[in-house]
Design an enzyme around this catalytic site. Structure first.
Site, PDB file in Angstrom:
ATOM      1  N   GLU A 140       0.894  -1.130  -0.174  1.00 27.37           N
ATOM      2  CA  GLU A 140       0.093  -0.066   0.017  1.00 27.37           C
ATOM      3  C   GLU A 140       1.085   1.165  -0.049  1.00 27.37           C
ATOM      4  O   GLU A 140       0.545   2.370  -0.551  1.00 27.37           O
ATOM      5  CB  GLU A 140      -0.912  -0.150   1.057  1.00 27.37           C
ATOM      6  N   TRP A 175       1.582   1.787  -3.384  1.00 32.07           N
ATOM      7  CA  TRP A 175       0.427   2.444  -4.548  1.00 32.07           C
ATOM      8  C   TRP A 175       0.683   3.875  -4.071  1.00 32.07           C
ATOM      9  O   TRP A 175       0.468   4.729  -4.971  1.00 32.07           O
ATOM     10  CB  TRP A 175      -0.806   1.733  -3.901  1.00 32.07           C
ATOM     11  N   ASN A 226     -11.215   2.195   2.883  1.00 32.57           N
ATOM     12  CA  ASN A 226     -10.934   2.280   1.500  1.00 32.57           C
ATOM     13  C   ASN A 226     -11.778   1.309   0.495  1.00 32.57           C
ATOM     14  O   ASN A 226     -12.046   1.482  -0.720  1.00 32.57           O
ATOM     15  CB  ASN A 226      -9.505   1.683   1.253  1.00 32.57           C
ATOM     16  N   TRP A 265      -9.678   7.923  -8.578  1.00 29.23           N
ATOM     17  CA  TRP A 265     -10.911   8.059  -9.374  1.00 29.23           C
ATOM     18  C   TRP A 265     -10.608   7.542 -10.650  1.00 29.23           C
ATOM     19  O   TRP A 265     -11.438   6.980 -11.318  1.00 29.23           O
ATOM     20  CB  TRP A 265     -11.022   9.637  -9.291  1.00 29.23           C
TER      21      TRP A 265
END
Length: 485
Positions: free
Chosen positions: A281, A284, A349, A390
């Site tokens: 993570e 990311w 999340n 998004w």
DNA sequence: TGAAATGTTGGGGCG
DNA sequence: ACGCCCCAACATTTC
């Protein structure tokens, strides 16, 4: 004669530990002038949103207090960064300005301009690497370009060396500069006018100490269950470090080092699926920042250009958008998420993905509308992460979800909130329904609804769109932009 | 870091 | 006993 004072320009690095700009300034032996500049124009179109400013206000207060313990607190200024720095250099007779780099497009441009301006005045200007594990330019594929798929990107990163935060450390002491404080933290006007953010404080402790405590608490236990618990919003499965990382109250190297440290005895690292997943993570986060650095238009425009002609739905009076924002879509898991966001400045999340997918695919509203709403309501709003998230959801970004991947909010709810505990926490009007109906109240018969105290259309809305119908429409819309030159 | 439609298999009810 | 059908359960394909 002691060296000239050095300005340390704090931005999204609101910590004393593992802060290379501060450490370098302290080592020089001259007086250190710590400054924060509220420069909304310098953020381009993405000046911090409301919830984020709430966090920033309190984090700056905490940093100011820590700095004051050393003798001189933070200097607050508002205005154009270059001009303010120029004036402060003149006022203090500083010989240098140090800061830790940011990688958003507007920040990169701003730093270049300031570097040039200070250079022309023979003032030393230096940016340091602090907020990422890897500088964007340090990670390239074999063709020398940016990776656009996460897995090979992260595999490549794991081969690289992670800088040790202990090498930077926290300076014990530095000569304080006495300066008129001038403007106050309050005068920056970061707090929202209404009482909206009042509830945030019950949930969050902005500031370096709060970040450190949160990290320690996570790494000392919950991290071992992370890979299993992280998807269940009713559990406290994730680290909740997102805002602390965004504001640099803690740096990713410190997070990395904390995970490494807990394995010091065995030397095996990472030692569990939870650790591996948690570090991914962080990966990311790196990936998102690197992509934004290389594709600087992505906050506004889809990376895949065919999505420029996506046929978004009409939304007269913004009825659909408002229903989504207020948590009144009639889909319980979506509404729970949107209400958690409004109440706490944060959303789990898994639920972010479901709620985002619902906006883009069920309501077929532009992903930018969702990005703007999240930008204004998330305490952890981060341009790189928000943009990646998004565009991933909408299918128009790097390594994005395939266009046909449409979350079913009922199935997602039942899978990741099987008892409906999360829904009931944020949508209390559904508290009387059993797990069988809490994610699909419209399927309950009148007696069940009555017994549960639910009056569909009154106490809780009916679904604003039909799932099957919306799914078909989304697939058709996506089909329409495919395979055209 | 999906879901739905479609295909296949095999157990069991039944004539 | 056999074939047929139904359909759950699982696998594969498609969106």
């Amino acid at each position: 004669m002691s060296p000239a004072p050095i300005l340390v320009w704090f931005r999204r690095d609101l910590r004393l530990d593992d802060n290379p700009a501060l450490a370098a300034a302290a080592r020089r032996g001259g007086k250190v002038v710590p400054v924060y500049i509220e420069d909304r124009a310098g953020e381009g179109a993405w000046a911090a949103g409301g919830a984020s400013r709430w966090w920033l206000h309190h984090s700056l207060g905490a940093l100011d207090a820590s700095l004051r313990a050393n003798g001189s607190g933070l200097i607050f200024r508002a205005g154009d960064s270059a001009e303010v720095l120029g004036r402060l250099v003149a006022e203090t007779g500083a010989g240098a300005v140090y800061w830790n780099r940011r990688y958003e497009p507007a920040s990169v441009a701003l730093e270049e301009a300031i570097m040039a301006r200070l250079g022309s005045e023979a003032i030393e200007a230096a940016g340091f690497a602090a907020s990422l594990l890897f500088e964007p330019k340090a990670v390239t594929n074999k063709q020398g370009g940016p990776f656009q798929v996460f897995t090979p990107y992260w595999r490549h990163c794991l081969e690289l060396e992670i800088p040790d935060p202990v090498a930077v450390g926290r300076p014990d002491w530095w000569p304080a500069a006495r300066l008129p404080r001038g403007e106050t933290l309050e005068s920056l006007g970061l707090l929202p006018g209404r009482d909206w953010a009042d509830g945030f404080a019950a949930r969050w402790t902005p500031g370096e100490q709060g970040a450190r405590d949160a990290l320690r608490e996570f790494v000392s236990g919950r991290i071992d269950r992370y890979s299993k618990d992280r998807d269940f919003p009713a559990l406290r499965g994730s680290s909740r470090l997102s805002a602390a990382l965004h504001f640099g109250e803690i740096g990713p190297r410190q997070v990395w080092a904390a995970v490494k440290e807990r394995n010091a005895e065995t030397g095996v690292f990472p030692s569990s699926e939870g650790e591996r997943r948690f570090l991914a993570e962080l990966g990311w986060r790196e990936f998102a920042h690197h992509l934004l650095y290389h594709f600087s238009r992505t906050p506004e425009a889809p990376l895949r250009s065919e999505y420029e002609r996506f046929p978004w739905a009409e939304d007269p009076g913004k009825r659909l958008l408002r229903a989504w924002q207020r948590g009144k879509t009639g889909y319980p898991i979506v509404d729970a998420g949107m209400r958690e966001l409004w109440a706490t400045g944060w959303m789990h999340n898994r639920v972010r993905m479901i709620a985002a997918s619902f906006l883009v695919k069920h309501l077929r509203l532009p992903w930018g509308e969702g990005a703007r709403w999240f930008w204004d309501t998330l305490v952890d709003a981060d341009l790189a992460n928000n943009t990646l998230g998004w565009q991933w959801t909408a299918g128009c970004g790097a390594d994005a979800a395939p266009y046909f991947r449409i979350f079913n909010p009922v199935l997602q709810g039942e899978k990741f909130d099987p008892e409906g505990a999360y829904v009931k926490a944020w949508v209390p009007e559904l508290g009387g329904l059993s797990p069988a109906f809490v994610h699909r109240p419209w399927e309950a018969d009148a007696a069940t609804l009555d017994a549960g105290g639910v009056e569909l259309g009154r106490s809780y809305p009916r679904p604003i769109v039909d799932h099957a119908e919306a799914r078909r429409a989304a697939l058709a819309a996506l089909q329409s932009i495919k395979a055209r030159p």
